[in-house]
Enzyme design. Structure first.
Site, PDB file in Angstrom:
ATOM      1  NE  ARG A 153      -0.982  -0.874   4.768  1.00  0.00           N
ATOM      2  CZ  ARG A 153      -1.784  -1.418   5.661  1.00  0.00           C
ATOM      3  NH1 ARG A 153      -3.093  -1.405   5.490  1.00  0.00           N
ATOM      4  NH2 ARG A 153      -1.302  -2.006   6.732  1.00  0.00           N
ATOM      5  CD  GLU A 192      -1.424   2.457   5.758  1.00  0.00           C
ATOM      6  OE1 GLU A 192      -0.345   2.033   6.139  1.00  0.00           O
ATOM      7  OE2 GLU A 192      -2.510   1.974   6.108  1.00  0.00           O
ATOM      8  CE  LYS A 240      -8.859  -0.351   4.145  1.00  0.00           C
ATOM      9  NZ  LYS A 240      -9.115  -1.349   5.190  1.00  0.00           N
ATOM     10  NE  ARG A 288      -9.313  -5.389   4.986  1.00  0.00           N
ATOM     11  CZ  ARG A 288      -8.296  -4.895   5.699  1.00  0.00           C
ATOM     12  NH1 ARG A 288      -8.114  -5.206   6.967  1.00  0.00           N
ATOM     13  NH2 ARG A 288      -7.432  -4.092   5.117  1.00  0.00           N
ATOM     14  CD  GLN A 292     -10.304  -2.401  13.913  1.00  0.00           C
ATOM     15  OE1 GLN A 292     -10.786  -3.228  13.125  1.00  0.00           O
ATOM     16  NE2 GLN A 292     -10.424  -1.102  13.725  1.00  0.00           N
ATOM     17  N   GLY A 347      -2.374  -5.592  15.451  1.00  0.00           N
ATOM     18  CA  GLY A 347      -2.126  -4.167  15.720  1.00  0.00           C
ATOM     19  C   GLY A 347      -0.828  -3.621  15.154  1.00  0.00           C
ATOM     20  CG  ASP A 377      -1.444  -1.553  11.390  1.00  0.00           C
ATOM     21  OD1 ASP A 377      -0.786  -0.793  12.105  1.00  0.00           O
ATOM     22  OD2 ASP A 377      -2.668  -1.434  11.205  1.00  0.00           O
ATOM     23  CE  LYS A 379      -0.201   1.219  15.123  1.00  0.00           C
ATOM     24  NZ  LYS A 379      -0.988   0.583  14.052  1.00  0.00           N
TER      25      LYS A 379
HETATM   26  P1  NAD Z   1      -8.319   1.659  19.204  1.00  0.00           P
HETATM   27  O1  NAD Z   1      -7.493   2.896  19.405  1.00  0.00           O
HETATM   28  O2  NAD Z   1      -9.787   1.785  19.137  1.00  0.00           O
HETATM   29  O3  NAD Z   1      -7.973   0.579  20.350  1.00  0.00           O
HETATM   30  C1  NAD Z   1      -6.677   0.237  20.701  1.00  0.00           C
HETATM   31  C2  NAD Z   1      -6.685  -0.223  22.154  1.00  0.00           C
HETATM   32  O4  NAD Z   1      -5.361  -0.705  22.468  1.00  0.00           O
HETATM   33  C3  NAD Z   1      -6.997   0.881  23.151  1.00  0.00           C
HETATM   34  O5  NAD Z   1      -8.108   0.511  23.942  1.00  0.00           O
HETATM   35  C4  NAD Z   1      -5.711   1.020  23.979  1.00  0.00           C
HETATM   36  O6  NAD Z   1      -5.960   1.356  25.329  1.00  0.00           O
HETATM   37  C5  NAD Z   1      -5.128  -0.374  23.846  1.00  0.00           C
HETATM   38  N1  NAD Z   1      -3.690  -0.476  24.087  1.00  0.00           N
HETATM   39  C6  NAD Z   1      -2.699   0.362  23.687  1.00  0.00           C
HETATM   40  N2  NAD Z   1      -1.504  -0.087  24.136  1.00  0.00           N
HETATM   41  C7  NAD Z   1      -1.758  -1.223  24.843  1.00  0.00           C
HETATM   42  C8  NAD Z   1      -0.928  -2.150  25.529  1.00  0.00           C
HETATM   43  N3  NAD Z   1       0.382  -1.969  25.614  1.00  0.00           N
HETATM   44  N4  NAD Z   1      -1.512  -3.220  26.124  1.00  0.00           N
HETATM   45  C9  NAD Z   1      -2.869  -3.399  26.058  1.00  0.00           C
HETATM   46  N5  NAD Z   1      -3.708  -2.549  25.413  1.00  0.00           N
HETATM   47  C10 NAD Z   1      -3.149  -1.475  24.807  1.00  0.00           C
HETATM   48  O7  NAD Z   1      -7.734   0.994  17.858  1.00  0.00           O
HETATM   49  P2  NAD Z   1      -8.433  -0.097  16.917  1.00  0.00           P
HETATM   50  O8  NAD Z   1      -9.245   0.559  15.849  1.00  0.00           O
HETATM   51  O9  NAD Z   1      -9.065  -1.163  17.753  1.00  0.00           O
HETATM   52  O10 NAD Z   1      -7.151  -0.673  16.183  1.00  0.00           O
HETATM   53  C11 NAD Z   1      -6.195  -1.413  16.897  1.00  0.00           C
HETATM   54  C12 NAD Z   1      -4.977  -1.650  16.038  1.00  0.00           C
HETATM   55  O11 NAD Z   1      -5.301  -2.520  14.947  1.00  0.00           O
HETATM   56  C13 NAD Z   1      -4.409  -0.385  15.391  1.00  0.00           C
HETATM   57  O12 NAD Z   1      -3.014  -0.396  15.549  1.00  0.00           O
HETATM   58  C14 NAD Z   1      -4.777  -0.503  13.942  1.00  0.00           C
HETATM   59  O13 NAD Z   1      -3.866   0.168  13.094  1.00  0.00           O
HETATM   60  C15 NAD Z   1      -4.742  -2.003  13.751  1.00  0.00           C
HETATM   61  N6  NAD Z   1      -5.543  -2.505  12.635  1.00  0.00           N
HETATM   62  C16 NAD Z   1      -4.996  -3.479  11.872  1.00  0.00           C
HETATM   63  C17 NAD Z   1      -5.720  -4.021  10.822  1.00  0.00           C
HETATM   64  C18 NAD Z   1      -5.147  -5.139  10.016  1.00  0.00           C
HETATM   65  O14 NAD Z   1      -5.714  -5.501   8.990  1.00  0.00           O
HETATM   66  N7  NAD Z   1      -4.084  -5.754  10.459  1.00  0.00           N
HETATM   67  C19 NAD Z   1      -7.002  -3.522  10.523  1.00  0.00           C
HETATM   68  C20 NAD Z   1      -7.551  -2.551  11.351  1.00  0.00           C
HETATM   69  C21 NAD Z   1      -6.806  -2.046  12.416  1.00  0.00           C
END
Ligand code: NAD
Length: 351
Positions: free
Chosen positions: A53, A64, A77, A120, A148, A233, A235, A239
């Site tokens: 991406r 992205e 997207k 998805r 998520q 997470g 990604d 990170k």
């Molecule tokens: P969000 O901000 O709604 O939730 C993240 C949660 O993680 C928060 O509640 C936070 O308190 C918690 N957190 C942070 N550090 C922590 C730690 N050290 N230990 C425990 N909990 C911790 O975010 P989201 O929308 O749920 O997305 C979560 C992650 O997933 C993001 O990094 C996002 O980029 C990634 N994501 C990946 C994909 C994929 O296809 N791989 C798709 C969507 C989102």
């Protein structure tokens, strides 16, 4: 697939329509059907145009674009990832997407994809786990209980039969929100005080935290034999969620290596470190799990084909449900070369 008839009108699925669509179809059915489409597209992996991406990074996050095409349809997207947003009352991840006809380039669908991305991502995680986790996996630790998390739980229940979730978040109110949202849906739910206690007895560990740093959500001692890790997470460059030693003990499965090597957990490893592509497991070309003691790791970053699958799945539901509005998006005069004339006719009509 049923097609919306008028070429010049682009169906638009708003957030409100997306929610109604998911509920009309049913959350579990939606996740299962979407997982089937995601898997179907992984099976025909070689027919897709693929590129990592296109990311625009800033200090605070990333924006992205995720394009792909199967030669008949083209999809992309737009998605952001801004971990600090949540503290400001905004989503970490928001998205919208477009599906187009490769034959004439006209868009066929414009849709919200914030909710659709959560669906998805969860459906893809469950497809990977279906192929990689131990059979009869019923218990999942979810570390990171943000936007998520409930989608992950519901997909793992609908597709694998997971019925026990052990929640941990550094912010207990996030776990309480997640537990509340999953109540009465057939789960045994436990809120845990640490990641260590959340993973105890879990068959699957999902890490889905958001933090723009090399975080260590799981350390090596927390991961016992036979576990499947669904690492969602981490990604983005810089990170990650897992200690490097876990990677060295695991068999690692990825979506598209050129993207995952930049963005996934494996950015911590040498560029030639061996990984297996998920599509090859799904098509039977490579082995997934080979025994009950192996640690399998799905190093998920989210790939364009999964969004393409989601876009074409949503489009297939529109004609029957009518859950879209017609968008006047394309300037398309009857005489194609008379674009300026169309502007003049509008001026005349306004006069
Ligand atoms: P969000 O901000 O709604 O939730 C993240 C949660 O993680 C928060 O509640 C936070 O308190 C918690 N957190 C942070 N550090 C922590 C730690 N050290 N230990 C425990 N909990 C911790 O975010 P989201 O929308 O749920 O997305 C979560 C992650 O997933 C993001 O990094 C996002 O980029 C990634 N994501 C990946 C994909 C994929 O296809 N791989 C798709 C969507 C989102």
């Amino acid at each position: 697939m049923t097609v919306i008839p008028n070429l010049n009108i682009v169906p638009f699925v708003s957030v409100d329509h997306m929610m109604k669509l998911v509920l009309r179809v049913g959350i579990d059915t939606f996740l299962r059907e979407l997982a089937d489409v995601v898997e179907e597209d992984f099976r025909r992996w070689e027919s897709f145009d693929k590129t990592p991406r296109i990311a625009s990074h800033s200090k605070e996050g990333v924006i992205e674009l995720m394009p792909t095409s199967d030669g008949t349809l083209y999809g992309f997207k737009y998605v952001n990832g801004h971990p600090k947003n949540m503290k400001e009352g905004r989503q970490t991840v928001t998205a919208f997407g477009v599906l187009s006809d490769v034959g004439n380039g006209y868009p066929l669908l414009l849709t919200e994809m914030t909710i659709l991305t959560a669906l998805r991502t969860a459906a893809t995680s469950a497809v990977a786990a279906k192929h990689l986790a131990r059979k009869n996996s019923r218990s999942m630790a979810i570390i990171g209980n943000g936007a998520q998390s409930e989608f992950q739980a519901r997909a793992f229940k609908a597709i694998l039969g997971v019925d026990t979730v052990r929640l941990f978040d550094i912010d207990r109110s996030a776990s309480e929100k997640c537990a509340r949202n999953l109540a009465g849906q057939g789960f045994t739910i436990e809120i845990c005080d640490s990641a260590q206690s959340a993973v105890e007895g879990a068959d699957i560990i999902t890490t889905v935290t958001a933090d723009k740093q090399y975080a260590t959500i799981l350390t090596d001692n927390m991961v016992g034999p036979g576990i499947h890790i669904n690492a969602v997470g981490g990604d983005c460059p810089g990170k990650t969620e897992l200690h490097r030693d876990i990677l060295l003990r695991s068999d690692i499965f990825v979506e598209y290596p050129p993207q995952t090597r930049i963005e996934g957990e494996i950015q911590q490893l040498p560029a030639d470190y061996p990984v297996t592509e998920l599509w090859q497991v799904i098509t039977g070309q490579k082995q997934g799990r080979v025994n009950d003691r192996q640690i399998t790791l799905f190093d998920s970053v989210g790939f364009a084909t999964e969004d393409f699958s989601a876009l074409r799945y949503v489009r297939s539901k529109l004609a029957a449900t009518g859950l879209y509005t017609e968008l006047d998006l394309l300037a398309d005069p009857d005489e194609p070369r008379d674009l300026f004339g169309m502007l003049l006719r509008c001026e005349a009509a306004l006069a």
